[in-house]
Design an enzyme around this catalytic site. Structure first.
Site, PDB file in Angstrom:
ATOM      1  N   ASP A  28       0.822  -1.099   0.110  1.00 21.87           N
ATOM      2  CA  ASP A  28      -0.073   0.016  -0.095  1.00 21.87           C
ATOM      3  C   ASP A  28       0.706   1.155  -0.004  1.00 21.87           C
ATOM      4  O   ASP A  28       1.935   1.306   0.789  1.00 21.87           O
ATOM      5  CB  ASP A  28      -0.889   0.230   1.158  1.00 21.87           C
ATOM      6  N   ILE A  29       0.280   2.188  -0.870  1.00 17.87           N
ATOM      7  CA  ILE A  29       1.266   3.645  -0.781  1.00 17.87           C
ATOM      8  C   ILE A  29       1.284   4.383   0.235  1.00 17.87           C
ATOM      9  O   ILE A  29       2.117   5.046   0.420  1.00 17.87           O
ATOM     10  CB  ILE A  29       0.836   4.120  -2.084  1.00 17.87           C
ATOM     11  N   ASN A  85     -12.855  -3.352   2.418  1.00 15.80           N
ATOM     12  CA  ASN A  85     -13.905  -2.235   2.732  1.00 15.80           C
ATOM     13  C   ASN A  85     -14.743  -2.053   1.340  1.00 15.80           C
ATOM     14  O   ASN A  85     -14.292  -2.070   0.279  1.00 15.80           O
ATOM     15  CB  ASN A  85     -12.912  -0.783   2.729  1.00 15.80           C
ATOM     16  N   GLY A  91     -15.261   3.312   3.955  1.00 10.59           N
ATOM     17  CA  GLY A  91     -14.355   4.071   3.376  1.00 10.59           C
ATOM     18  C   GLY A  91     -13.397   3.417   2.018  1.00 10.59           C
ATOM     19  O   GLY A  91     -12.487   3.612   1.749  1.00 10.59           O
ATOM     20  N   GLN A  92     -14.248   2.898   1.200  1.00 10.86           N
ATOM     21  CA  GLN A  92     -13.514   2.415   0.264  1.00 10.86           C
ATOM     22  C   GLN A  92     -13.281   3.531  -1.045  1.00 10.86           C
ATOM     23  O   GLN A  92     -14.187   4.107  -1.308  1.00 10.86           O
ATOM     24  CB  GLN A  92     -14.606   1.292  -0.695  1.00 10.86           C
ATOM     25  N   HIS A  98     -10.051  -5.221  -3.327  1.00 15.08           N
ATOM     26  CA  HIS A  98      -8.924  -5.272  -2.780  1.00 15.08           C
ATOM     27  C   HIS A  98      -8.727  -5.885  -1.080  1.00 15.08           C
ATOM     28  O   HIS A  98      -9.578  -5.153  -0.578  1.00 15.08           O
ATOM     29  CB  HIS A  98      -7.995  -3.826  -2.822  1.00 15.08           C
ATOM     30  N   LEU A  99      -7.900  -6.670  -1.042  1.00 16.14           N
ATOM     31  CA  LEU A  99      -8.177  -7.132   0.522  1.00 16.14           C
ATOM     32  C   LEU A  99      -6.642  -6.561   1.222  1.00 16.14           C
ATOM     33  O   LEU A  99      -5.640  -6.826   0.614  1.00 16.14           O
ATOM     34  CB  LEU A  99      -7.790  -8.699   0.407  1.00 16.14           C
ATOM     35  N   HIS A 100      -6.862  -5.932   2.244  1.00 13.94           N
ATOM     36  CA  HIS A 100      -5.814  -5.044   2.919  1.00 13.94           C
ATOM     37  C   HIS A 100      -5.458  -6.282   3.912  1.00 13.94           C
ATOM     38  O   HIS A 100      -5.943  -6.885   4.726  1.00 13.94           O
ATOM     39  CB  HIS A 100      -6.213  -4.030   3.765  1.00 13.94           C
TER      40      HIS A 100
HETATM   41  P1  5GP Z   1      -9.470   1.614   0.152  1.00 11.15           P
HETATM   42  O1  5GP Z   1      -9.544   2.990   0.947  1.00 11.15           O
HETATM   43  O2  5GP Z   1     -10.529   1.464  -0.963  1.00 11.15           O
HETATM   44  O3  5GP Z   1     -10.106   0.361   1.316  1.00 11.15           O
HETATM   45  O4  5GP Z   1      -8.212   1.212   0.180  1.00 11.15           O
HETATM   46  C1  5GP Z   1      -7.340   1.843  -0.884  1.00 11.15           C
HETATM   47  C2  5GP Z   1      -5.954   1.603  -0.783  1.00 11.15           C
HETATM   48  O5  5GP Z   1      -5.231   1.976  -1.928  1.00 11.15           O
HETATM   49  C3  5GP Z   1      -5.597   2.899   0.190  1.00 11.15           C
HETATM   50  O6  5GP Z   1      -5.041   1.951   1.422  1.00 11.15           O
HETATM   51  C4  5GP Z   1      -4.519   3.610  -0.289  1.00 11.15           C
HETATM   52  O7  5GP Z   1      -3.329   3.808   0.250  1.00 11.15           O
HETATM   53  C5  5GP Z   1      -4.081   2.615  -1.618  1.00 11.15           C
HETATM   54  N1  5GP Z   1      -3.575   3.093  -2.711  1.00 11.15           N
HETATM   55  C6  5GP Z   1      -4.377   3.970  -3.585  1.00 11.15           C
HETATM   56  N2  5GP Z   1      -3.836   4.527  -4.590  1.00 11.15           N
HETATM   57  C7  5GP Z   1      -2.581   3.751  -4.525  1.00 11.15           C
HETATM   58  C8  5GP Z   1      -1.362   3.522  -5.520  1.00 11.15           C
HETATM   59  O8  5GP Z   1      -1.551   4.486  -6.602  1.00 11.15           O
HETATM   60  N3  5GP Z   1      -0.462   2.667  -5.216  1.00 11.15           N
HETATM   61  C9  5GP Z   1      -0.628   1.959  -4.212  1.00 11.15           C
HETATM   62  N4  5GP Z   1       0.438   0.972  -3.829  1.00 11.15           N
HETATM   63  N5  5GP Z   1      -1.640   1.848  -3.201  1.00 11.15           N
HETATM   64  C10 5GP Z   1      -2.469   2.924  -3.493  1.00 11.15           C
END
Ligand code: 5GP
Length: 112
Positions: A28-29, A85, A91-92, A98-100
């Site tokens: 994750d970034i 999420n 908070g998606q 995507h699975l964190h």
């Molecule tokens: P969500 O909030 O949808 O559950 O998770 C999305 C995740 O994607 C966030 O934790 C965010 O930091 C990550 N993310 C968003 N853009 C990028 C990207 O360009 N590269 C990477 N590696 N992660 C990203």
């Protein structure tokens, strides 16, 4: 095309930690734990709400991949959390399942 499909296609760089024909995992970034990996199906499915019976094998495959990544990252023994999420209240932010996979520190419950 989703942001994550661009990562699959190598149009956007990412630190990839696992890949096979069905899925990709990368760091994750904006990590929320010492280890924070995103595991995604290569098939672009917006959220859990869009899954169909045809996706059962694919989602089962992701479950089997999780502990392989956890072991590779050295977080399998001490433990880790997996979160998906779904839509606004969770908070998606990226409409591609995507699975964190979070580990490397104790987690709180409830998650907030
Ligand atoms: P969500 O909030 O949808 O559950 O998770 C999305 C995740 O994607 C966030 O934790 C965010 O930091 C990550 N993310 C968003 N853009 C990028 C990207 O360009 N590269 C990477 N590696 N992660 C990203």
């Amino acid at each position: 095309m989703s942001l994550f499909t661009k990562i699959i296609n190598r149009e956007i760089p990412a630190q990839i930690v696992f890949e096979d024909e069905k899925c990709l995992a990368f760091r994750d970034i904006n990590p929320q734990a010492p280890t924070h990996i995103l595991l995604i199906p290569k098939k672009e499915i917006a959220s859990l709400n869009e899954l169909t019976e045809q996706d059962a094998g694919l989602m089962g495959h992701l479950m089997i991949v999780i502990p392989k990544i956890a072991k590779q990252e050295g977080i399998d023994e001490r433990g880790y959390r997996v979160a998906i999420n779904t839509n606004a209240h969770a908070g998606q932010t990226v409409p591609h399942i995507h699975l964190h996979i979070l580990g490397g520190r104790p987690m709180q419950w409830p998650p907030g």
